[in-house]
Structures are given as structure tokens and as C-alpha cells.
Design a protein around this motif. Structure first.
Motif, mmCIF file in Angstrom:
data_model
loop_
_atom_site.group_PDB
_atom_site.id
_atom_site.type_symbol
_atom_site.label_atom_id
_atom_site.label_comp_id
_atom_site.label_asym_id
_atom_site.label_seq_id
_atom_site.Cartn_x
_atom_site.Cartn_y
_atom_site.Cartn_z
ATOM 1 N N UNK B 28 0.835 -1.208 0.000
ATOM 2 C CA UNK B 28 0.000 0.000 0.000
ATOM 3 C C UNK B 28 0.863 1.249 0.000
ATOM 4 N N UNK B 29 0.334 2.273 -0.663
ATOM 5 C CA UNK B 29 1.077 3.515 -0.837
ATOM 6 C C UNK B 29 0.410 4.669 -0.107
ATOM 7 N N UNK B 30 1.233 5.600 0.316
ATOM 8 C CA UNK B 30 0.723 6.864 0.838
ATOM 9 C C UNK B 30 0.141 7.673 -0.315
ATOM 10 N N UNK B 31 -0.844 8.496 -0.011
ATOM 11 C CA UNK B 31 -1.473 9.355 -1.022
ATOM 12 C C UNK B 31 -1.434 10.792 -0.525
ATOM 13 N N UNK B 32 -0.651 11.599 -1.192
ATOM 14 C CA UNK B 32 -0.473 12.981 -0.749
ATOM 15 C C UNK B 32 -0.530 13.954 -1.916
ATOM 16 N N UNK B 33 -1.021 15.138 -1.641
ATOM 17 C CA UNK B 33 -0.964 16.236 -2.594
ATOM 18 C C UNK B 33 0.196 17.136 -2.210
ATOM 19 N N UNK B 34 1.081 17.409 -3.159
ATOM 20 C CA UNK B 34 2.192 18.306 -2.874
ATOM 21 C C UNK B 34 1.896 19.677 -3.487
ATOM 22 N N UNK B 35 1.863 20.678 -2.625
ATOM 23 C CA UNK B 35 1.548 22.046 -3.038
ATOM 24 C C UNK B 35 2.803 22.901 -3.097
ATOM 25 N N UNK B 36 2.930 23.654 -4.181
ATOM 26 C CA UNK B 36 4.081 24.548 -4.341
ATOM 27 C C UNK B 36 3.624 25.853 -4.994
#
Lengths: 217, 217
Positions: B28-36
Motif C-alpha cells: 500500500x502507498x501513501x497518497x499525498x498532494x504536494x503544493x508549491x
């Protein structure tokens, strides 16, 4: 209520609390047992929650090692033999998998200590975990030392894969949920999963659709 | 029935199938939004499934970037400004999160395109995702180029954390399941989770116990 931590708040947590907190922040973690043997054939098994996908062509996986931990035997065996296995943790073996993180002396194999069974298959030199449903044999490719905190990224290429036929979709997707693979939080929390949806490839001007039925895994 | 793939079988899969298959294998994988944001303040948002814990002291997280993908804007913004945010994907925003993987031109912010809202908090220069429940602000620390497949490991230090008080255990553990964080398989599969157990610190001659009640997260 929303908590707000700044760098100084994090630094001032005691070691154990900071470790538990920061380990929870990356999101859900993969749970895998890494099997190795030294040049004399003595086996070792250790749980890792940092295995990640690195690329599909060539097929590469990475994981992080802390050399001052119980993981040091895994590291020395990989560097000695060039081979290791990655085996998914499922709900039948998560307690034994967790127990492999205990600091056993080098003379005791975690396989024996935890009643997990080593399995040697198709000429691969490192031991797979018999009780694991999805098993991967890898050859060591590269070591990257991360000076920031003395950890090491180990990269390997996938040489063998064992998985249940009934978990594989017609698009190549492997339904690891159906195979019973667990997900983790932090250092000690084990979770089953439930599918929400599989979504179509995203394009700027096209609405997303569900692809679960289409690919049937 | 158990399927067996050797290296040659993997190589001979077509690109799309190999990508789907190999991406499922790490667990299983982490699910993240990266904001820049870039130096002019133009925002960017992209979903990543490779964010991982690297260390608690200093508090470090890593993730993998493929420079030839839509992730290239994330990379250039991080290198330009030194700041980025990592925001957990939950069940209310997973479709918008997935949609950020579409190849939008640099002039269109994925925030606007997907109806996710940028949020600027406590002087941090990169945008957080308002709809995300667990949000982390990081400062860029190191770039490690992985020549094996032209990917890049980006390492950052945690400078700010926002999380719900009711999800935090008395031992520092953060119950991200309670916060609604999802787990992923492969490139397109989204999953909720259910706690099986939290286990005590493993020692060679001590039976494991459940610590769920003790730590109450």
C-alpha cells in the motif's frame, strides 16, 4: 480542534513521542518482510515499512535502512550476497511480522523465532516467506547514503514475482487488497483496506470514470 | 493458482501493463498532494504516491520525482523557493486529487482546475490544501539523483504540521485513519482502512500485546 506544530514544538517533544508522531505523518505505509541469508546460508527476516516503488522499466524498488537498528543484519546480508526478498505482510502473519523487529542475536533466525517458514524457490538464493501471498525476489543494484541522518537507500531490481492469478487484473494491476496485504501507520499499527474506487487516467478536459469493472482484478 | 514471473516475463509485458503491475508490488502507498508556488506566486498541486518517512530527528520526509512527467512543475518550484507542502488525501477529495495528475499547462493551476483551495497559513510560503485534514509544511534539504532510472529523491524537513487534536494519541501517534486519510494501490486505486491492532514494542522474549486502549488515538 486543529493542532499546530512548528519546528520548535517538534524538537521539544521527547524522543519516543516525536518518533511516533513523525512516523505517522507520511500517510499509510507498505508492510513488508525482507528475507536474506548470509554467505553461510544463515537466514534473517525483518519487517520494513519503507519499501516503495521506484520505477517499472527497469523494475526497481527502494527501501530505507537504519544501520544502527536490527536492520543491520539485513544490510550486511544484502551487501554480502546481492539478493533479498520482499514479502507482503497479511492479516494471518502480522503479529509474527511485527515480532521480527525484536533485537535477536545474529545466531537466532527470525524465521525460527517467529514461526514463519523460509521457502527457497526457482534457484533464488534468498529465502521467501512461505506464509506471504505476494513475494518478490530482488537483486541489489545501488546503495545511496543519506548523510542528513545516516540512513541508507537500498535499490534493487525485481527478478522474480509470485502472486495469486485471481488477484491480477487484465491491465496488469495486482489487487493486493484481495490478497490480504495490510497497510500500516507509524511503527506499530496494522490495517485492512476497503476499495473506494479505481479511477481512469486523468486528462485535462475529460471527466474521470471508474475502471473497476473494466479491469476486473 | 500462483503466478510466477521472471525478469524476462516482466520485460516482455507491454509498457502499460508492466507499469500497472510493478506499481502494485511495493504494497500500500501513501497518497499525498504536494503544493508549491513559483517565485511569482503561481501555485501548483500534484498527487504523489511515493512520500515516505525518512527520520524523526531531524524530522525528514522523502519522495520520488519523475522529471519528464507532470511532476516537473513541482520540482522546479521546490528548487526555486525551497518550500512545499504535503497534504493527506482523504475520501472527500480523492477524485480532485487524482485529477491533478492530468497534464495541465503551467499557466493553469491544478487548484483552480480541480476546485481544491489553496490555503496560506502562519507565514509559510507554499500553499496548503484547505480540504486536507493533515497538512505538513516542509523546507527542501537535499536532492539525490538516481541514475539507474533518472528519478530524483527529494528530501525535506518538516517545519509545520496541522492535524486534528482528536486524532492524536497520548504517545504522539497520529491516527490518520480517523482523519480519513486513504491508502493507494498502483497508480489509480483508492482505499479506506480499518484498524486491526496496534502492537507493543517487540522484544525477543516477551509476548506482544495490544496497545490500542493504552494510547487511545
Amino acid at each position: 480542534m486543529e493542532l499546530f506544530f512548528e519546528k520548535n514544538n517538534i524538537i521539544s517533544l521527547n524522543d519516543r513521542k516525536r518518533k511516533a508522531f513523525i512516523n505517522s505523518l507520511s500517510g499509510f505505509k507498505s508492510l513488508n518482510l525482507i528475507g536474506t541469508a548470509d554467505a553461510n546460508g544463515s537466514t534473517n527476516l525483518a519487517i520494513f515499512n519503507s519499501v516503495f516503488h521506484l520505477g517499472a522499466n527497469p523494475a526497481l524498488m527502494g527501501f530505507i535502512i537504519r544501520p544502527d537498528s536490527v536492520e543491520r543484519h539485513t544490510l550486511s546480508n544484502i551487501l554480502e550476497t546481492g539478493s533479498y526478498t520482499i514479502n507482503h505482510v497479511n492479516s494471518h502473519i502480522y503479529k509474527s511480522a511485527h515480532q521480527t523487529s525484536a533485537r535477536y542475536p545474529k545466531t537466532i533466525s527470525e524465521f525460527e523465532a517467529t514461526n514463519l517458514n523460509p521457502e527457497f524457490k526457482n534457484g533464488f538464493s534468498a529465502p521467501f516467506v512461505k506464509e506471504s501471498v505476494i513475494k518478490i525476489g530482488l537483486e541489489f543494484r545501488q546503495r545511496l547514503d543519506i548523510a542528513l541522518n545516516n540512513t541508507i537507500l537500498i535499490i534493487g531490481e525485481i527478478i522474480q514475482v509470485y502472486c495469486p492469478a485471481e488477484c491480477m487484473g487484465n491491465d496488469g494491476f495486482l489487487n493486493i487488497e484481495k490478497a490480504g496485504t495490510l497497510a500500516g501507520i507509524g511503527l506499530d499499527s496494522y490495517h485492512t483496506t476497503t476499495l473506494v474506487d479505481r479511477l481512469s487516467y486523468a486528462k485535462p478536459d475529460k471527466p474521470l470514470t471508474s475502471v473497476v469493472t473494466e479491469y476486473q482484478a
